[in-house]
Design a protein around this motif. Structure first.
Motif, PDB file in Angstrom:
ATOM      1  N   PHE A  10       0.826  -1.203   0.000  1.00 25.41           N
ATOM      2  CA  PHE A  10       0.000   0.000   0.000  1.00 25.41           C
ATOM      3  C   PHE A  10       0.861   1.254   0.000  1.00 25.41           C
ATOM      4  O   PHE A  10       0.556   2.234  -0.662  1.00 25.41           O
ATOM      5  CB  PHE A  10      -0.930   0.014   1.217  1.00 25.41           C
ATOM      6  N   SER A  11       1.961   1.240   0.753  1.00 26.59           N
ATOM      7  CA  SER A  11       2.837   2.398   0.813  1.00 26.59           C
ATOM      8  C   SER A  11       3.370   2.745  -0.567  1.00 26.59           C
ATOM      9  O   SER A  11       3.481   3.913  -0.934  1.00 26.59           O
ATOM     10  CB  SER A  11       3.992   2.131   1.772  1.00 26.59           C
ATOM     11  N   LEU A  12       3.695   1.726  -1.344  1.00 30.12           N
ATOM     12  CA  LEU A  12       4.196   1.967  -2.692  1.00 30.12           C
ATOM     13  C   LEU A  12       3.116   2.616  -3.555  1.00 30.12           C
ATOM     14  O   LEU A  12       3.394   3.496  -4.365  1.00 30.12           O
ATOM     15  CB  LEU A  12       4.644   0.641  -3.325  1.00 30.12           C
ATOM     16  N   ILE A  13       1.883   2.187  -3.367  1.00 25.40           N
ATOM     17  CA  ILE A  13       0.788   2.740  -4.150  1.00 25.40           C
ATOM     18  C   ILE A  13       0.492   4.170  -3.725  1.00 25.40           C
ATOM     19  O   ILE A  13       0.267   5.057  -4.526  1.00 25.40           O
ATOM     20  CB  ILE A  13      -0.482   1.873  -3.975  1.00 25.40           C
ATOM     21  N   PHE A  14       0.532   4.422  -2.406  1.00 19.06           N
ATOM     22  CA  PHE A  14       0.121   5.702  -1.866  1.00 19.06           C
ATOM     23  C   PHE A  14       1.014   6.849  -2.323  1.00 19.06           C
ATOM     24  O   PHE A  14       0.546   7.965  -2.526  1.00 19.06           O
ATOM     25  CB  PHE A  14       0.104   5.623  -0.331  1.00 19.06           C
ATOM     26  N   PRO A 201      -5.381   4.321  -4.936  1.00 20.88           N
ATOM     27  CA  PRO A 201      -6.155   5.052  -3.929  1.00 20.88           C
ATOM     28  C   PRO A 201      -5.434   6.323  -3.496  1.00 20.88           C
ATOM     29  O   PRO A 201      -4.211   6.372  -3.452  1.00 20.88           O
ATOM     30  CB  PRO A 201      -6.223   4.050  -2.764  1.00 20.88           C
ATOM     31  N   LYS A 202      -6.203   7.347  -3.178  1.00 19.80           N
ATOM     32  CA  LYS A 202      -5.609   8.593  -2.717  1.00 19.80           C
ATOM     33  C   LYS A 202      -5.154   8.488  -1.265  1.00 19.80           C
ATOM     34  O   LYS A 202      -4.247   9.187  -0.829  1.00 19.80           O
ATOM     35  CB  LYS A 202      -6.628   9.732  -2.854  1.00 19.80           C
ATOM     36  N   GLU A 206      -9.709   5.218   1.025  1.00 16.08           N
ATOM     37  CA  GLU A 206     -10.125   4.781  -0.311  1.00 16.08           C
ATOM     38  C   GLU A 206      -9.797   3.308  -0.531  1.00 16.08           C
ATOM     39  O   GLU A 206     -10.554   2.577  -1.166  1.00 16.08           O
ATOM     40  CB  GLU A 206      -9.462   5.635  -1.385  1.00 16.08           C
ATOM     41  N   LEU A 207      -8.658   2.873  -0.010  1.00 18.64           N
ATOM     42  CA  LEU A 207      -8.281   1.466  -0.125  1.00 18.64           C
ATOM     43  C   LEU A 207      -9.287   0.580   0.598  1.00 18.64           C
ATOM     44  O   LEU A 207      -9.753  -0.428   0.060  1.00 18.64           O
ATOM     45  CB  LEU A 207      -6.874   1.246   0.441  1.00 18.64           C
ATOM     46  N   LEU A 208      -9.646   0.987   1.831  1.00 15.86           N
ATOM     47  CA  LEU A 208     -10.613   0.212   2.609  1.00 15.86           C
ATOM     48  C   LEU A 208     -11.994   0.243   1.957  1.00 15.86           C
ATOM     49  O   LEU A 208     -12.714  -0.758   1.964  1.00 15.86           O
ATOM     50  CB  LEU A 208     -10.670   0.752   4.040  1.00 15.86           C
ATOM     51  N   SER A 209     -12.342   1.381   1.376  1.00  9.03           N
ATOM     52  CA  SER A 209     -13.623   1.475   0.666  1.00  9.03           C
ATOM     53  C   SER A 209     -13.636   0.545  -0.545  1.00  9.03           C
ATOM     54  O   SER A 209     -14.664  -0.058  -0.869  1.00  9.03           O
ATOM     55  CB  SER A 209     -13.873   2.920   0.224  1.00  9.03           C
ATOM     56  N   ALA A 210     -12.493   0.431  -1.220  1.00  9.78           N
ATOM     57  CA  ALA A 210     -12.386  -0.474  -2.366  1.00  9.78           C
ATOM     58  C   ALA A 210     -12.579  -1.925  -1.920  1.00  9.78           C
ATOM     59  O   ALA A 210     -13.193  -2.726  -2.624  1.00  9.78           O
ATOM     60  CB  ALA A 210     -11.039  -0.299  -3.054  1.00  9.78           C
ATOM     61  N   MET A 211     -12.063  -2.262  -0.734  1.00  2.95           N
ATOM     62  CA  MET A 211     -12.260  -3.614  -0.205  1.00  2.95           C
ATOM     63  C   MET A 211     -13.747  -3.870   0.030  1.00  2.95           C
ATOM     64  O   MET A 211     -14.266  -4.949  -0.298  1.00  2.95           O
ATOM     65  CB  MET A 211     -11.481  -3.794   1.091  1.00  2.95           C
ATOM     66  N   LEU A 212     -14.448  -2.881   0.582  1.00  8.29           N
ATOM     67  CA  LEU A 212     -15.883  -3.040   0.816  1.00  8.29           C
ATOM     68  C   LEU A 212     -16.651  -3.123  -0.502  1.00  8.29           C
ATOM     69  O   LEU A 212     -17.674  -3.816  -0.594  1.00  8.29           O
ATOM     70  CB  LEU A 212     -16.398  -1.885   1.670  1.00  8.29           C
TER      71      LEU A 212
END
Length: 227
Positions: A10-14, A201-202, A206-212
């Motif tokens: 996630f850190s790489l994406i962020f 994800p911004k 947003e990442l957690l929302s994508a999981m949902l």
């Protein structure tokens, strides 16, 4: 530490400079969710059972808590959402006991956000029954009554059952969501698919929302008999 969910990917994406809107319209086994090799029997006949595994000391669970509460309220009547506290280390077991004590008192839903806030914002880690009783008393929980329920055999038995369920569901990090006893979702799996599709994800919300959103897709596919 993997059990508290290290977001290396996630850190790489962020940090990417090109942030795009997050929208997952498909699911992919092994990428944004895992199908359990041994499906577990659910306890909600005729319903689609969604189980959130959380850990009060997990900062990512803290961020997910308001999101999953809002998400659960939008679900149709055929969806049942359950919450199971995970204990990765013995020193955190009092948190799981506290959850089931509050559940027995009918206060787990309204006090869980306050407990997350106490631990992650106020740095009151609530690692003893006495500390918990003192803190919860501010919200109308009688200290003596809480300690009686906390020390009850039935409460400790629920904690032991939760440990077994987490083991059977192969949960080794939090937050995690299992749908219908078969489909395991986690933020790191979601991040893998987002990286693959270039939909970055911004922020972590947003990442957690994508999981949902992935959970929504799986639920829809279950209704349509595609899963």
């Amino acid at each position: 530490m993997k059990k508290i969910l290290g977001f290396v990917l996630f850190s790489l994406i962020f940090v990417t400079t090109t942030a795009r809107s997050v929208s997952l319209t498909t699911t992919e086994v092994g990428t944004n969710y895992t199908k359990l090799s041994i499906p577990q029997i659910t306890n909600s006949p005729g319903k689609i059972e969604v189980t959130e595994f959380f850990f009060y000391a997990c900062k990512h669970c803290h961020l997910l808590n308001p999101l999953i509460d809002q998400w659960a309220k939008k679900q149709k009547k055929d969806v049942v959402v359950k919450h199971i506290p995970v204990t990765f280390e013995a020193r955190f077991e009092p948190h799981a006991i506290m959850y089931y004590a509050l559940s027995a008192l009918g206060r787990d839903t309204d006090l869980t956000p306050k407990i997350f806030n106490a631990i992650h914002i106020e740095k009151n880690y609530l690692l003893t029954a006495e500390a918990q009783a003192n803190y919860l008393n501010k919200f109308g929980i009688d200290k003596k009554n809480f300690l009686n329920v906390y020390n009850a055999f039935s409460t400790k038995n629920q904690v032991n059952q939760a440990k077994k369920i987490a083991y059977d569901y192969k949960v080794d990090s939090t937050p995690a969501i299992v749908i219908q006893g078969k489909y395991l979702l986690s933020p790191d799996k979601t991040a893998e698919l987002l990286e693959k599709t270039g939909k970055y994800p911004k922020n972590e919300q947003e990442l957690l929302s994508a999981m949902l959103y992935t959970a929504d897709v799986i639920i829809r596919q279950i209704r349509e008999k595609k899963l």
